[in-house]
Design an enzyme around this catalytic site. Structure first.
Site, short mmCIF file in Angstrom:
data_model
loop_
_atom_site.label_atom_id
_atom_site.label_comp_id
_atom_site.label_asym_id
_atom_site.label_seq_id
_atom_site.Cartn_x
_atom_site.Cartn_y
_atom_site.Cartn_z
N ASN A 12 0.87 -1.19 0.00
CA ASN A 12 0.00 0.00 0.00
C ASN A 12 0.90 1.23 0.00
OD1 ASN A 12 -1.81 2.04 0.53
ND2 ASN A 12 -2.28 1.38 2.62
N TRP A 13 0.98 1.87 -1.14
CA TRP A 13 1.87 3.05 -1.25
C TRP A 13 1.27 4.30 -0.60
CZ3 TRP A 13 4.60 3.20 -6.74
CH2 TRP A 13 5.48 2.11 -6.82
N LYS A 14 0.00 4.22 -0.23
CA LYS A 14 -0.68 5.37 0.37
C LYS A 14 -0.51 6.60 -0.53
CE LYS A 14 0.13 3.32 4.84
NZ LYS A 14 0.03 3.47 6.27
N HIS A 99 -9.52 0.93 4.95
CA HIS A 99 -8.23 1.13 5.65
C HIS A 99 -8.47 2.07 6.83
CE1 HIS A 99 -4.15 2.39 6.52
NE2 HIS A 99 -3.74 1.31 5.87
N GLU A 101 -6.89 4.47 7.91
CA GLU A 101 -6.67 5.89 7.62
C GLU A 101 -7.90 6.48 6.94
OE1 GLU A 101 -2.87 5.40 5.68
OE2 GLU A 101 -1.99 4.87 7.62
N GLU A 169 -5.23 -5.21 10.65
CA GLU A 169 -4.20 -4.18 10.84
C GLU A 169 -4.45 -3.44 12.15
OE1 GLU A 169 -2.33 -2.95 6.87
OE2 GLU A 169 -4.05 -1.65 7.19
N GLY A 175 2.70 1.99 10.78
CA GLY A 175 3.68 3.07 10.64
C GLY A 175 4.44 3.38 11.91
N SER A 214 3.49 -2.43 10.29
CA SER A 214 4.94 -2.51 10.51
C SER A 214 5.53 -3.87 10.15
CB SER A 214 5.29 -2.13 11.96
OG SER A 214 4.96 -0.77 12.19
N GLY A 235 2.79 -1.32 4.25
CA GLY A 235 2.80 0.11 3.92
C GLY A 235 4.21 0.57 3.59
N GLY A 236 4.85 1.20 4.58
CA GLY A 236 6.16 1.82 4.37
C GLY A 236 7.17 0.93 3.65
C1 PEP Z 1 -0.78 0.02 6.15
O1 PEP Z 1 -1.06 1.17 6.41
O2 PEP Z 1 -1.55 -0.68 5.45
C2 PEP Z 1 0.44 -0.51 6.74
C3 PEP Z 1 0.49 -1.79 6.97
O3 PEP Z 1 1.45 0.39 7.00
P1 PEP Z 1 2.91 0.08 7.59
O4 PEP Z 1 3.39 -1.21 6.99
O5 PEP Z 1 3.74 1.24 7.18
O6 PEP Z 1 2.75 -0.06 9.07
#
Ligand code: PEP
Length: 251
Positions: A12-14, A99, A101, A169, A175, A214, A235-236
């Site tokens: 997920n590049w957000k 999600h 967010e 999640e 994050g 994470s 994500g990241g």
């Molecule tokens: C996400 O927001 O879907 C996610 C898993 O982010 P991160 O891996 O950066 O925690």
């Protein structure tokens, strides 16, 4: 009963990435096509502006593309929104819905998320439906109850005969570099599996449950080997081809 669910790793590049980021995608493609064949389905969910270009580029390397959200309706007066059919038209095969967010930034409810998942299915996309508790809810011992309620409200009945994916999640892990322990992940994924089986019978055994929050090269092997973890939402660490490839290879 035992079933074999093909694992899936989605990035997920957000709200990150411009056309220049397609270089990262081509590095990933090179790694995937020259290294050992990945054991997981690989999906990248870039910003909507890049879905078409990413889908074109991914086509030669087996990288599939997803959207990060879609509207509940198929078309109409919804300025700035994107319909599931538009994502499909641009080459997407998956879409993330609900999600945390989006739930936080746009006040999305379980019912809206369920309707988005239905719109996705209607357009031929495979939804990745996100659920997860806050830190306060976990500390209060409410995590499983919260997630079960989200599942009941966000997963459409159509999951009975269409592909849907659940992503667990924990919001406090997104994050932050913090993750639940393997035991906590196992307990939550078992609870999710149980509620899917209670609702959908044997079909519930086949629904993929991803872990997200994470997930990194350093912890991927341990987390992805937990029972009922059928892949990850990243994500990241999906922004850098090397890190994402390491996570994919950990499957
Ligand atoms: C996400 O927001 O879907 C996610 C898993 O982010 P991160 O891996 O950066 O925690």
């Amino acid at each position: 009963m035992t079933t074999t669910i093909s694992p899936l790793i989605a990035g997920n590049w957000k709200m990150n990435g411009t056309r220049a980021s397609l270089d990262e995608l081509s590095s990933l493609a090179t790694m995937l096509t020259t290294g050992a064949a990945p054991r997981a389905i690989v999906v990248i969910c870039p910003p909507a502006t890049m879905v078409a270009a990413a889908a074109r580029q991914g086509a030669t390397s087996g990288i599939l593309v997803g959207g990060q959200d879609c509207h509940t309706e198929g078309s109409g007066a919804h300025t700035g929104d994107i319909a599931a059919g538009m994502l499909a038209d641009a080459g997407a095969q998956y879409v993330i819905v609900g999600h945390s967010e989006r739930r936080a930034d746009h006040g999305e409810t379980d019912d809206q998320v369920r309707r988005k998942a239905m719109a996705a299915i209607g357009a031929g996309l495979k939804p990745i439906i996100c659920v997860g508790e806050t830190e306060g809810q976990r500390d209060a011992g409410e995590a499983e109850a919260v997630v079960k309620e989200q599942l009941a409200g966000s997963v459409p009945d159509a999951a009975e005969n269409h592909e849907v994916n659940i992503a667990y999640e924990p919001i406090w892990a997104i994050g932050t570099g913090r993750t639940p322990t393997s035991e906590e992940i196992a307990a939550m994924h078992a609870a999710i599996r149980n509620s899917l089986v209670e609702r959908f019978g044997e079909r519930g055994m086949d629904i993929r449950i991803l872990y997200g929050g994470s997930l990194k090269p350093q912890n991927a092997r341990e987390i992805l080997s937990v029972e009922n973890v059928n892949g990850g939402l990243v994500g990241g660490a999906s922004l850098l081809a090397n890190d994402f490839y390491t996570i994919i290879s950990a499957v």
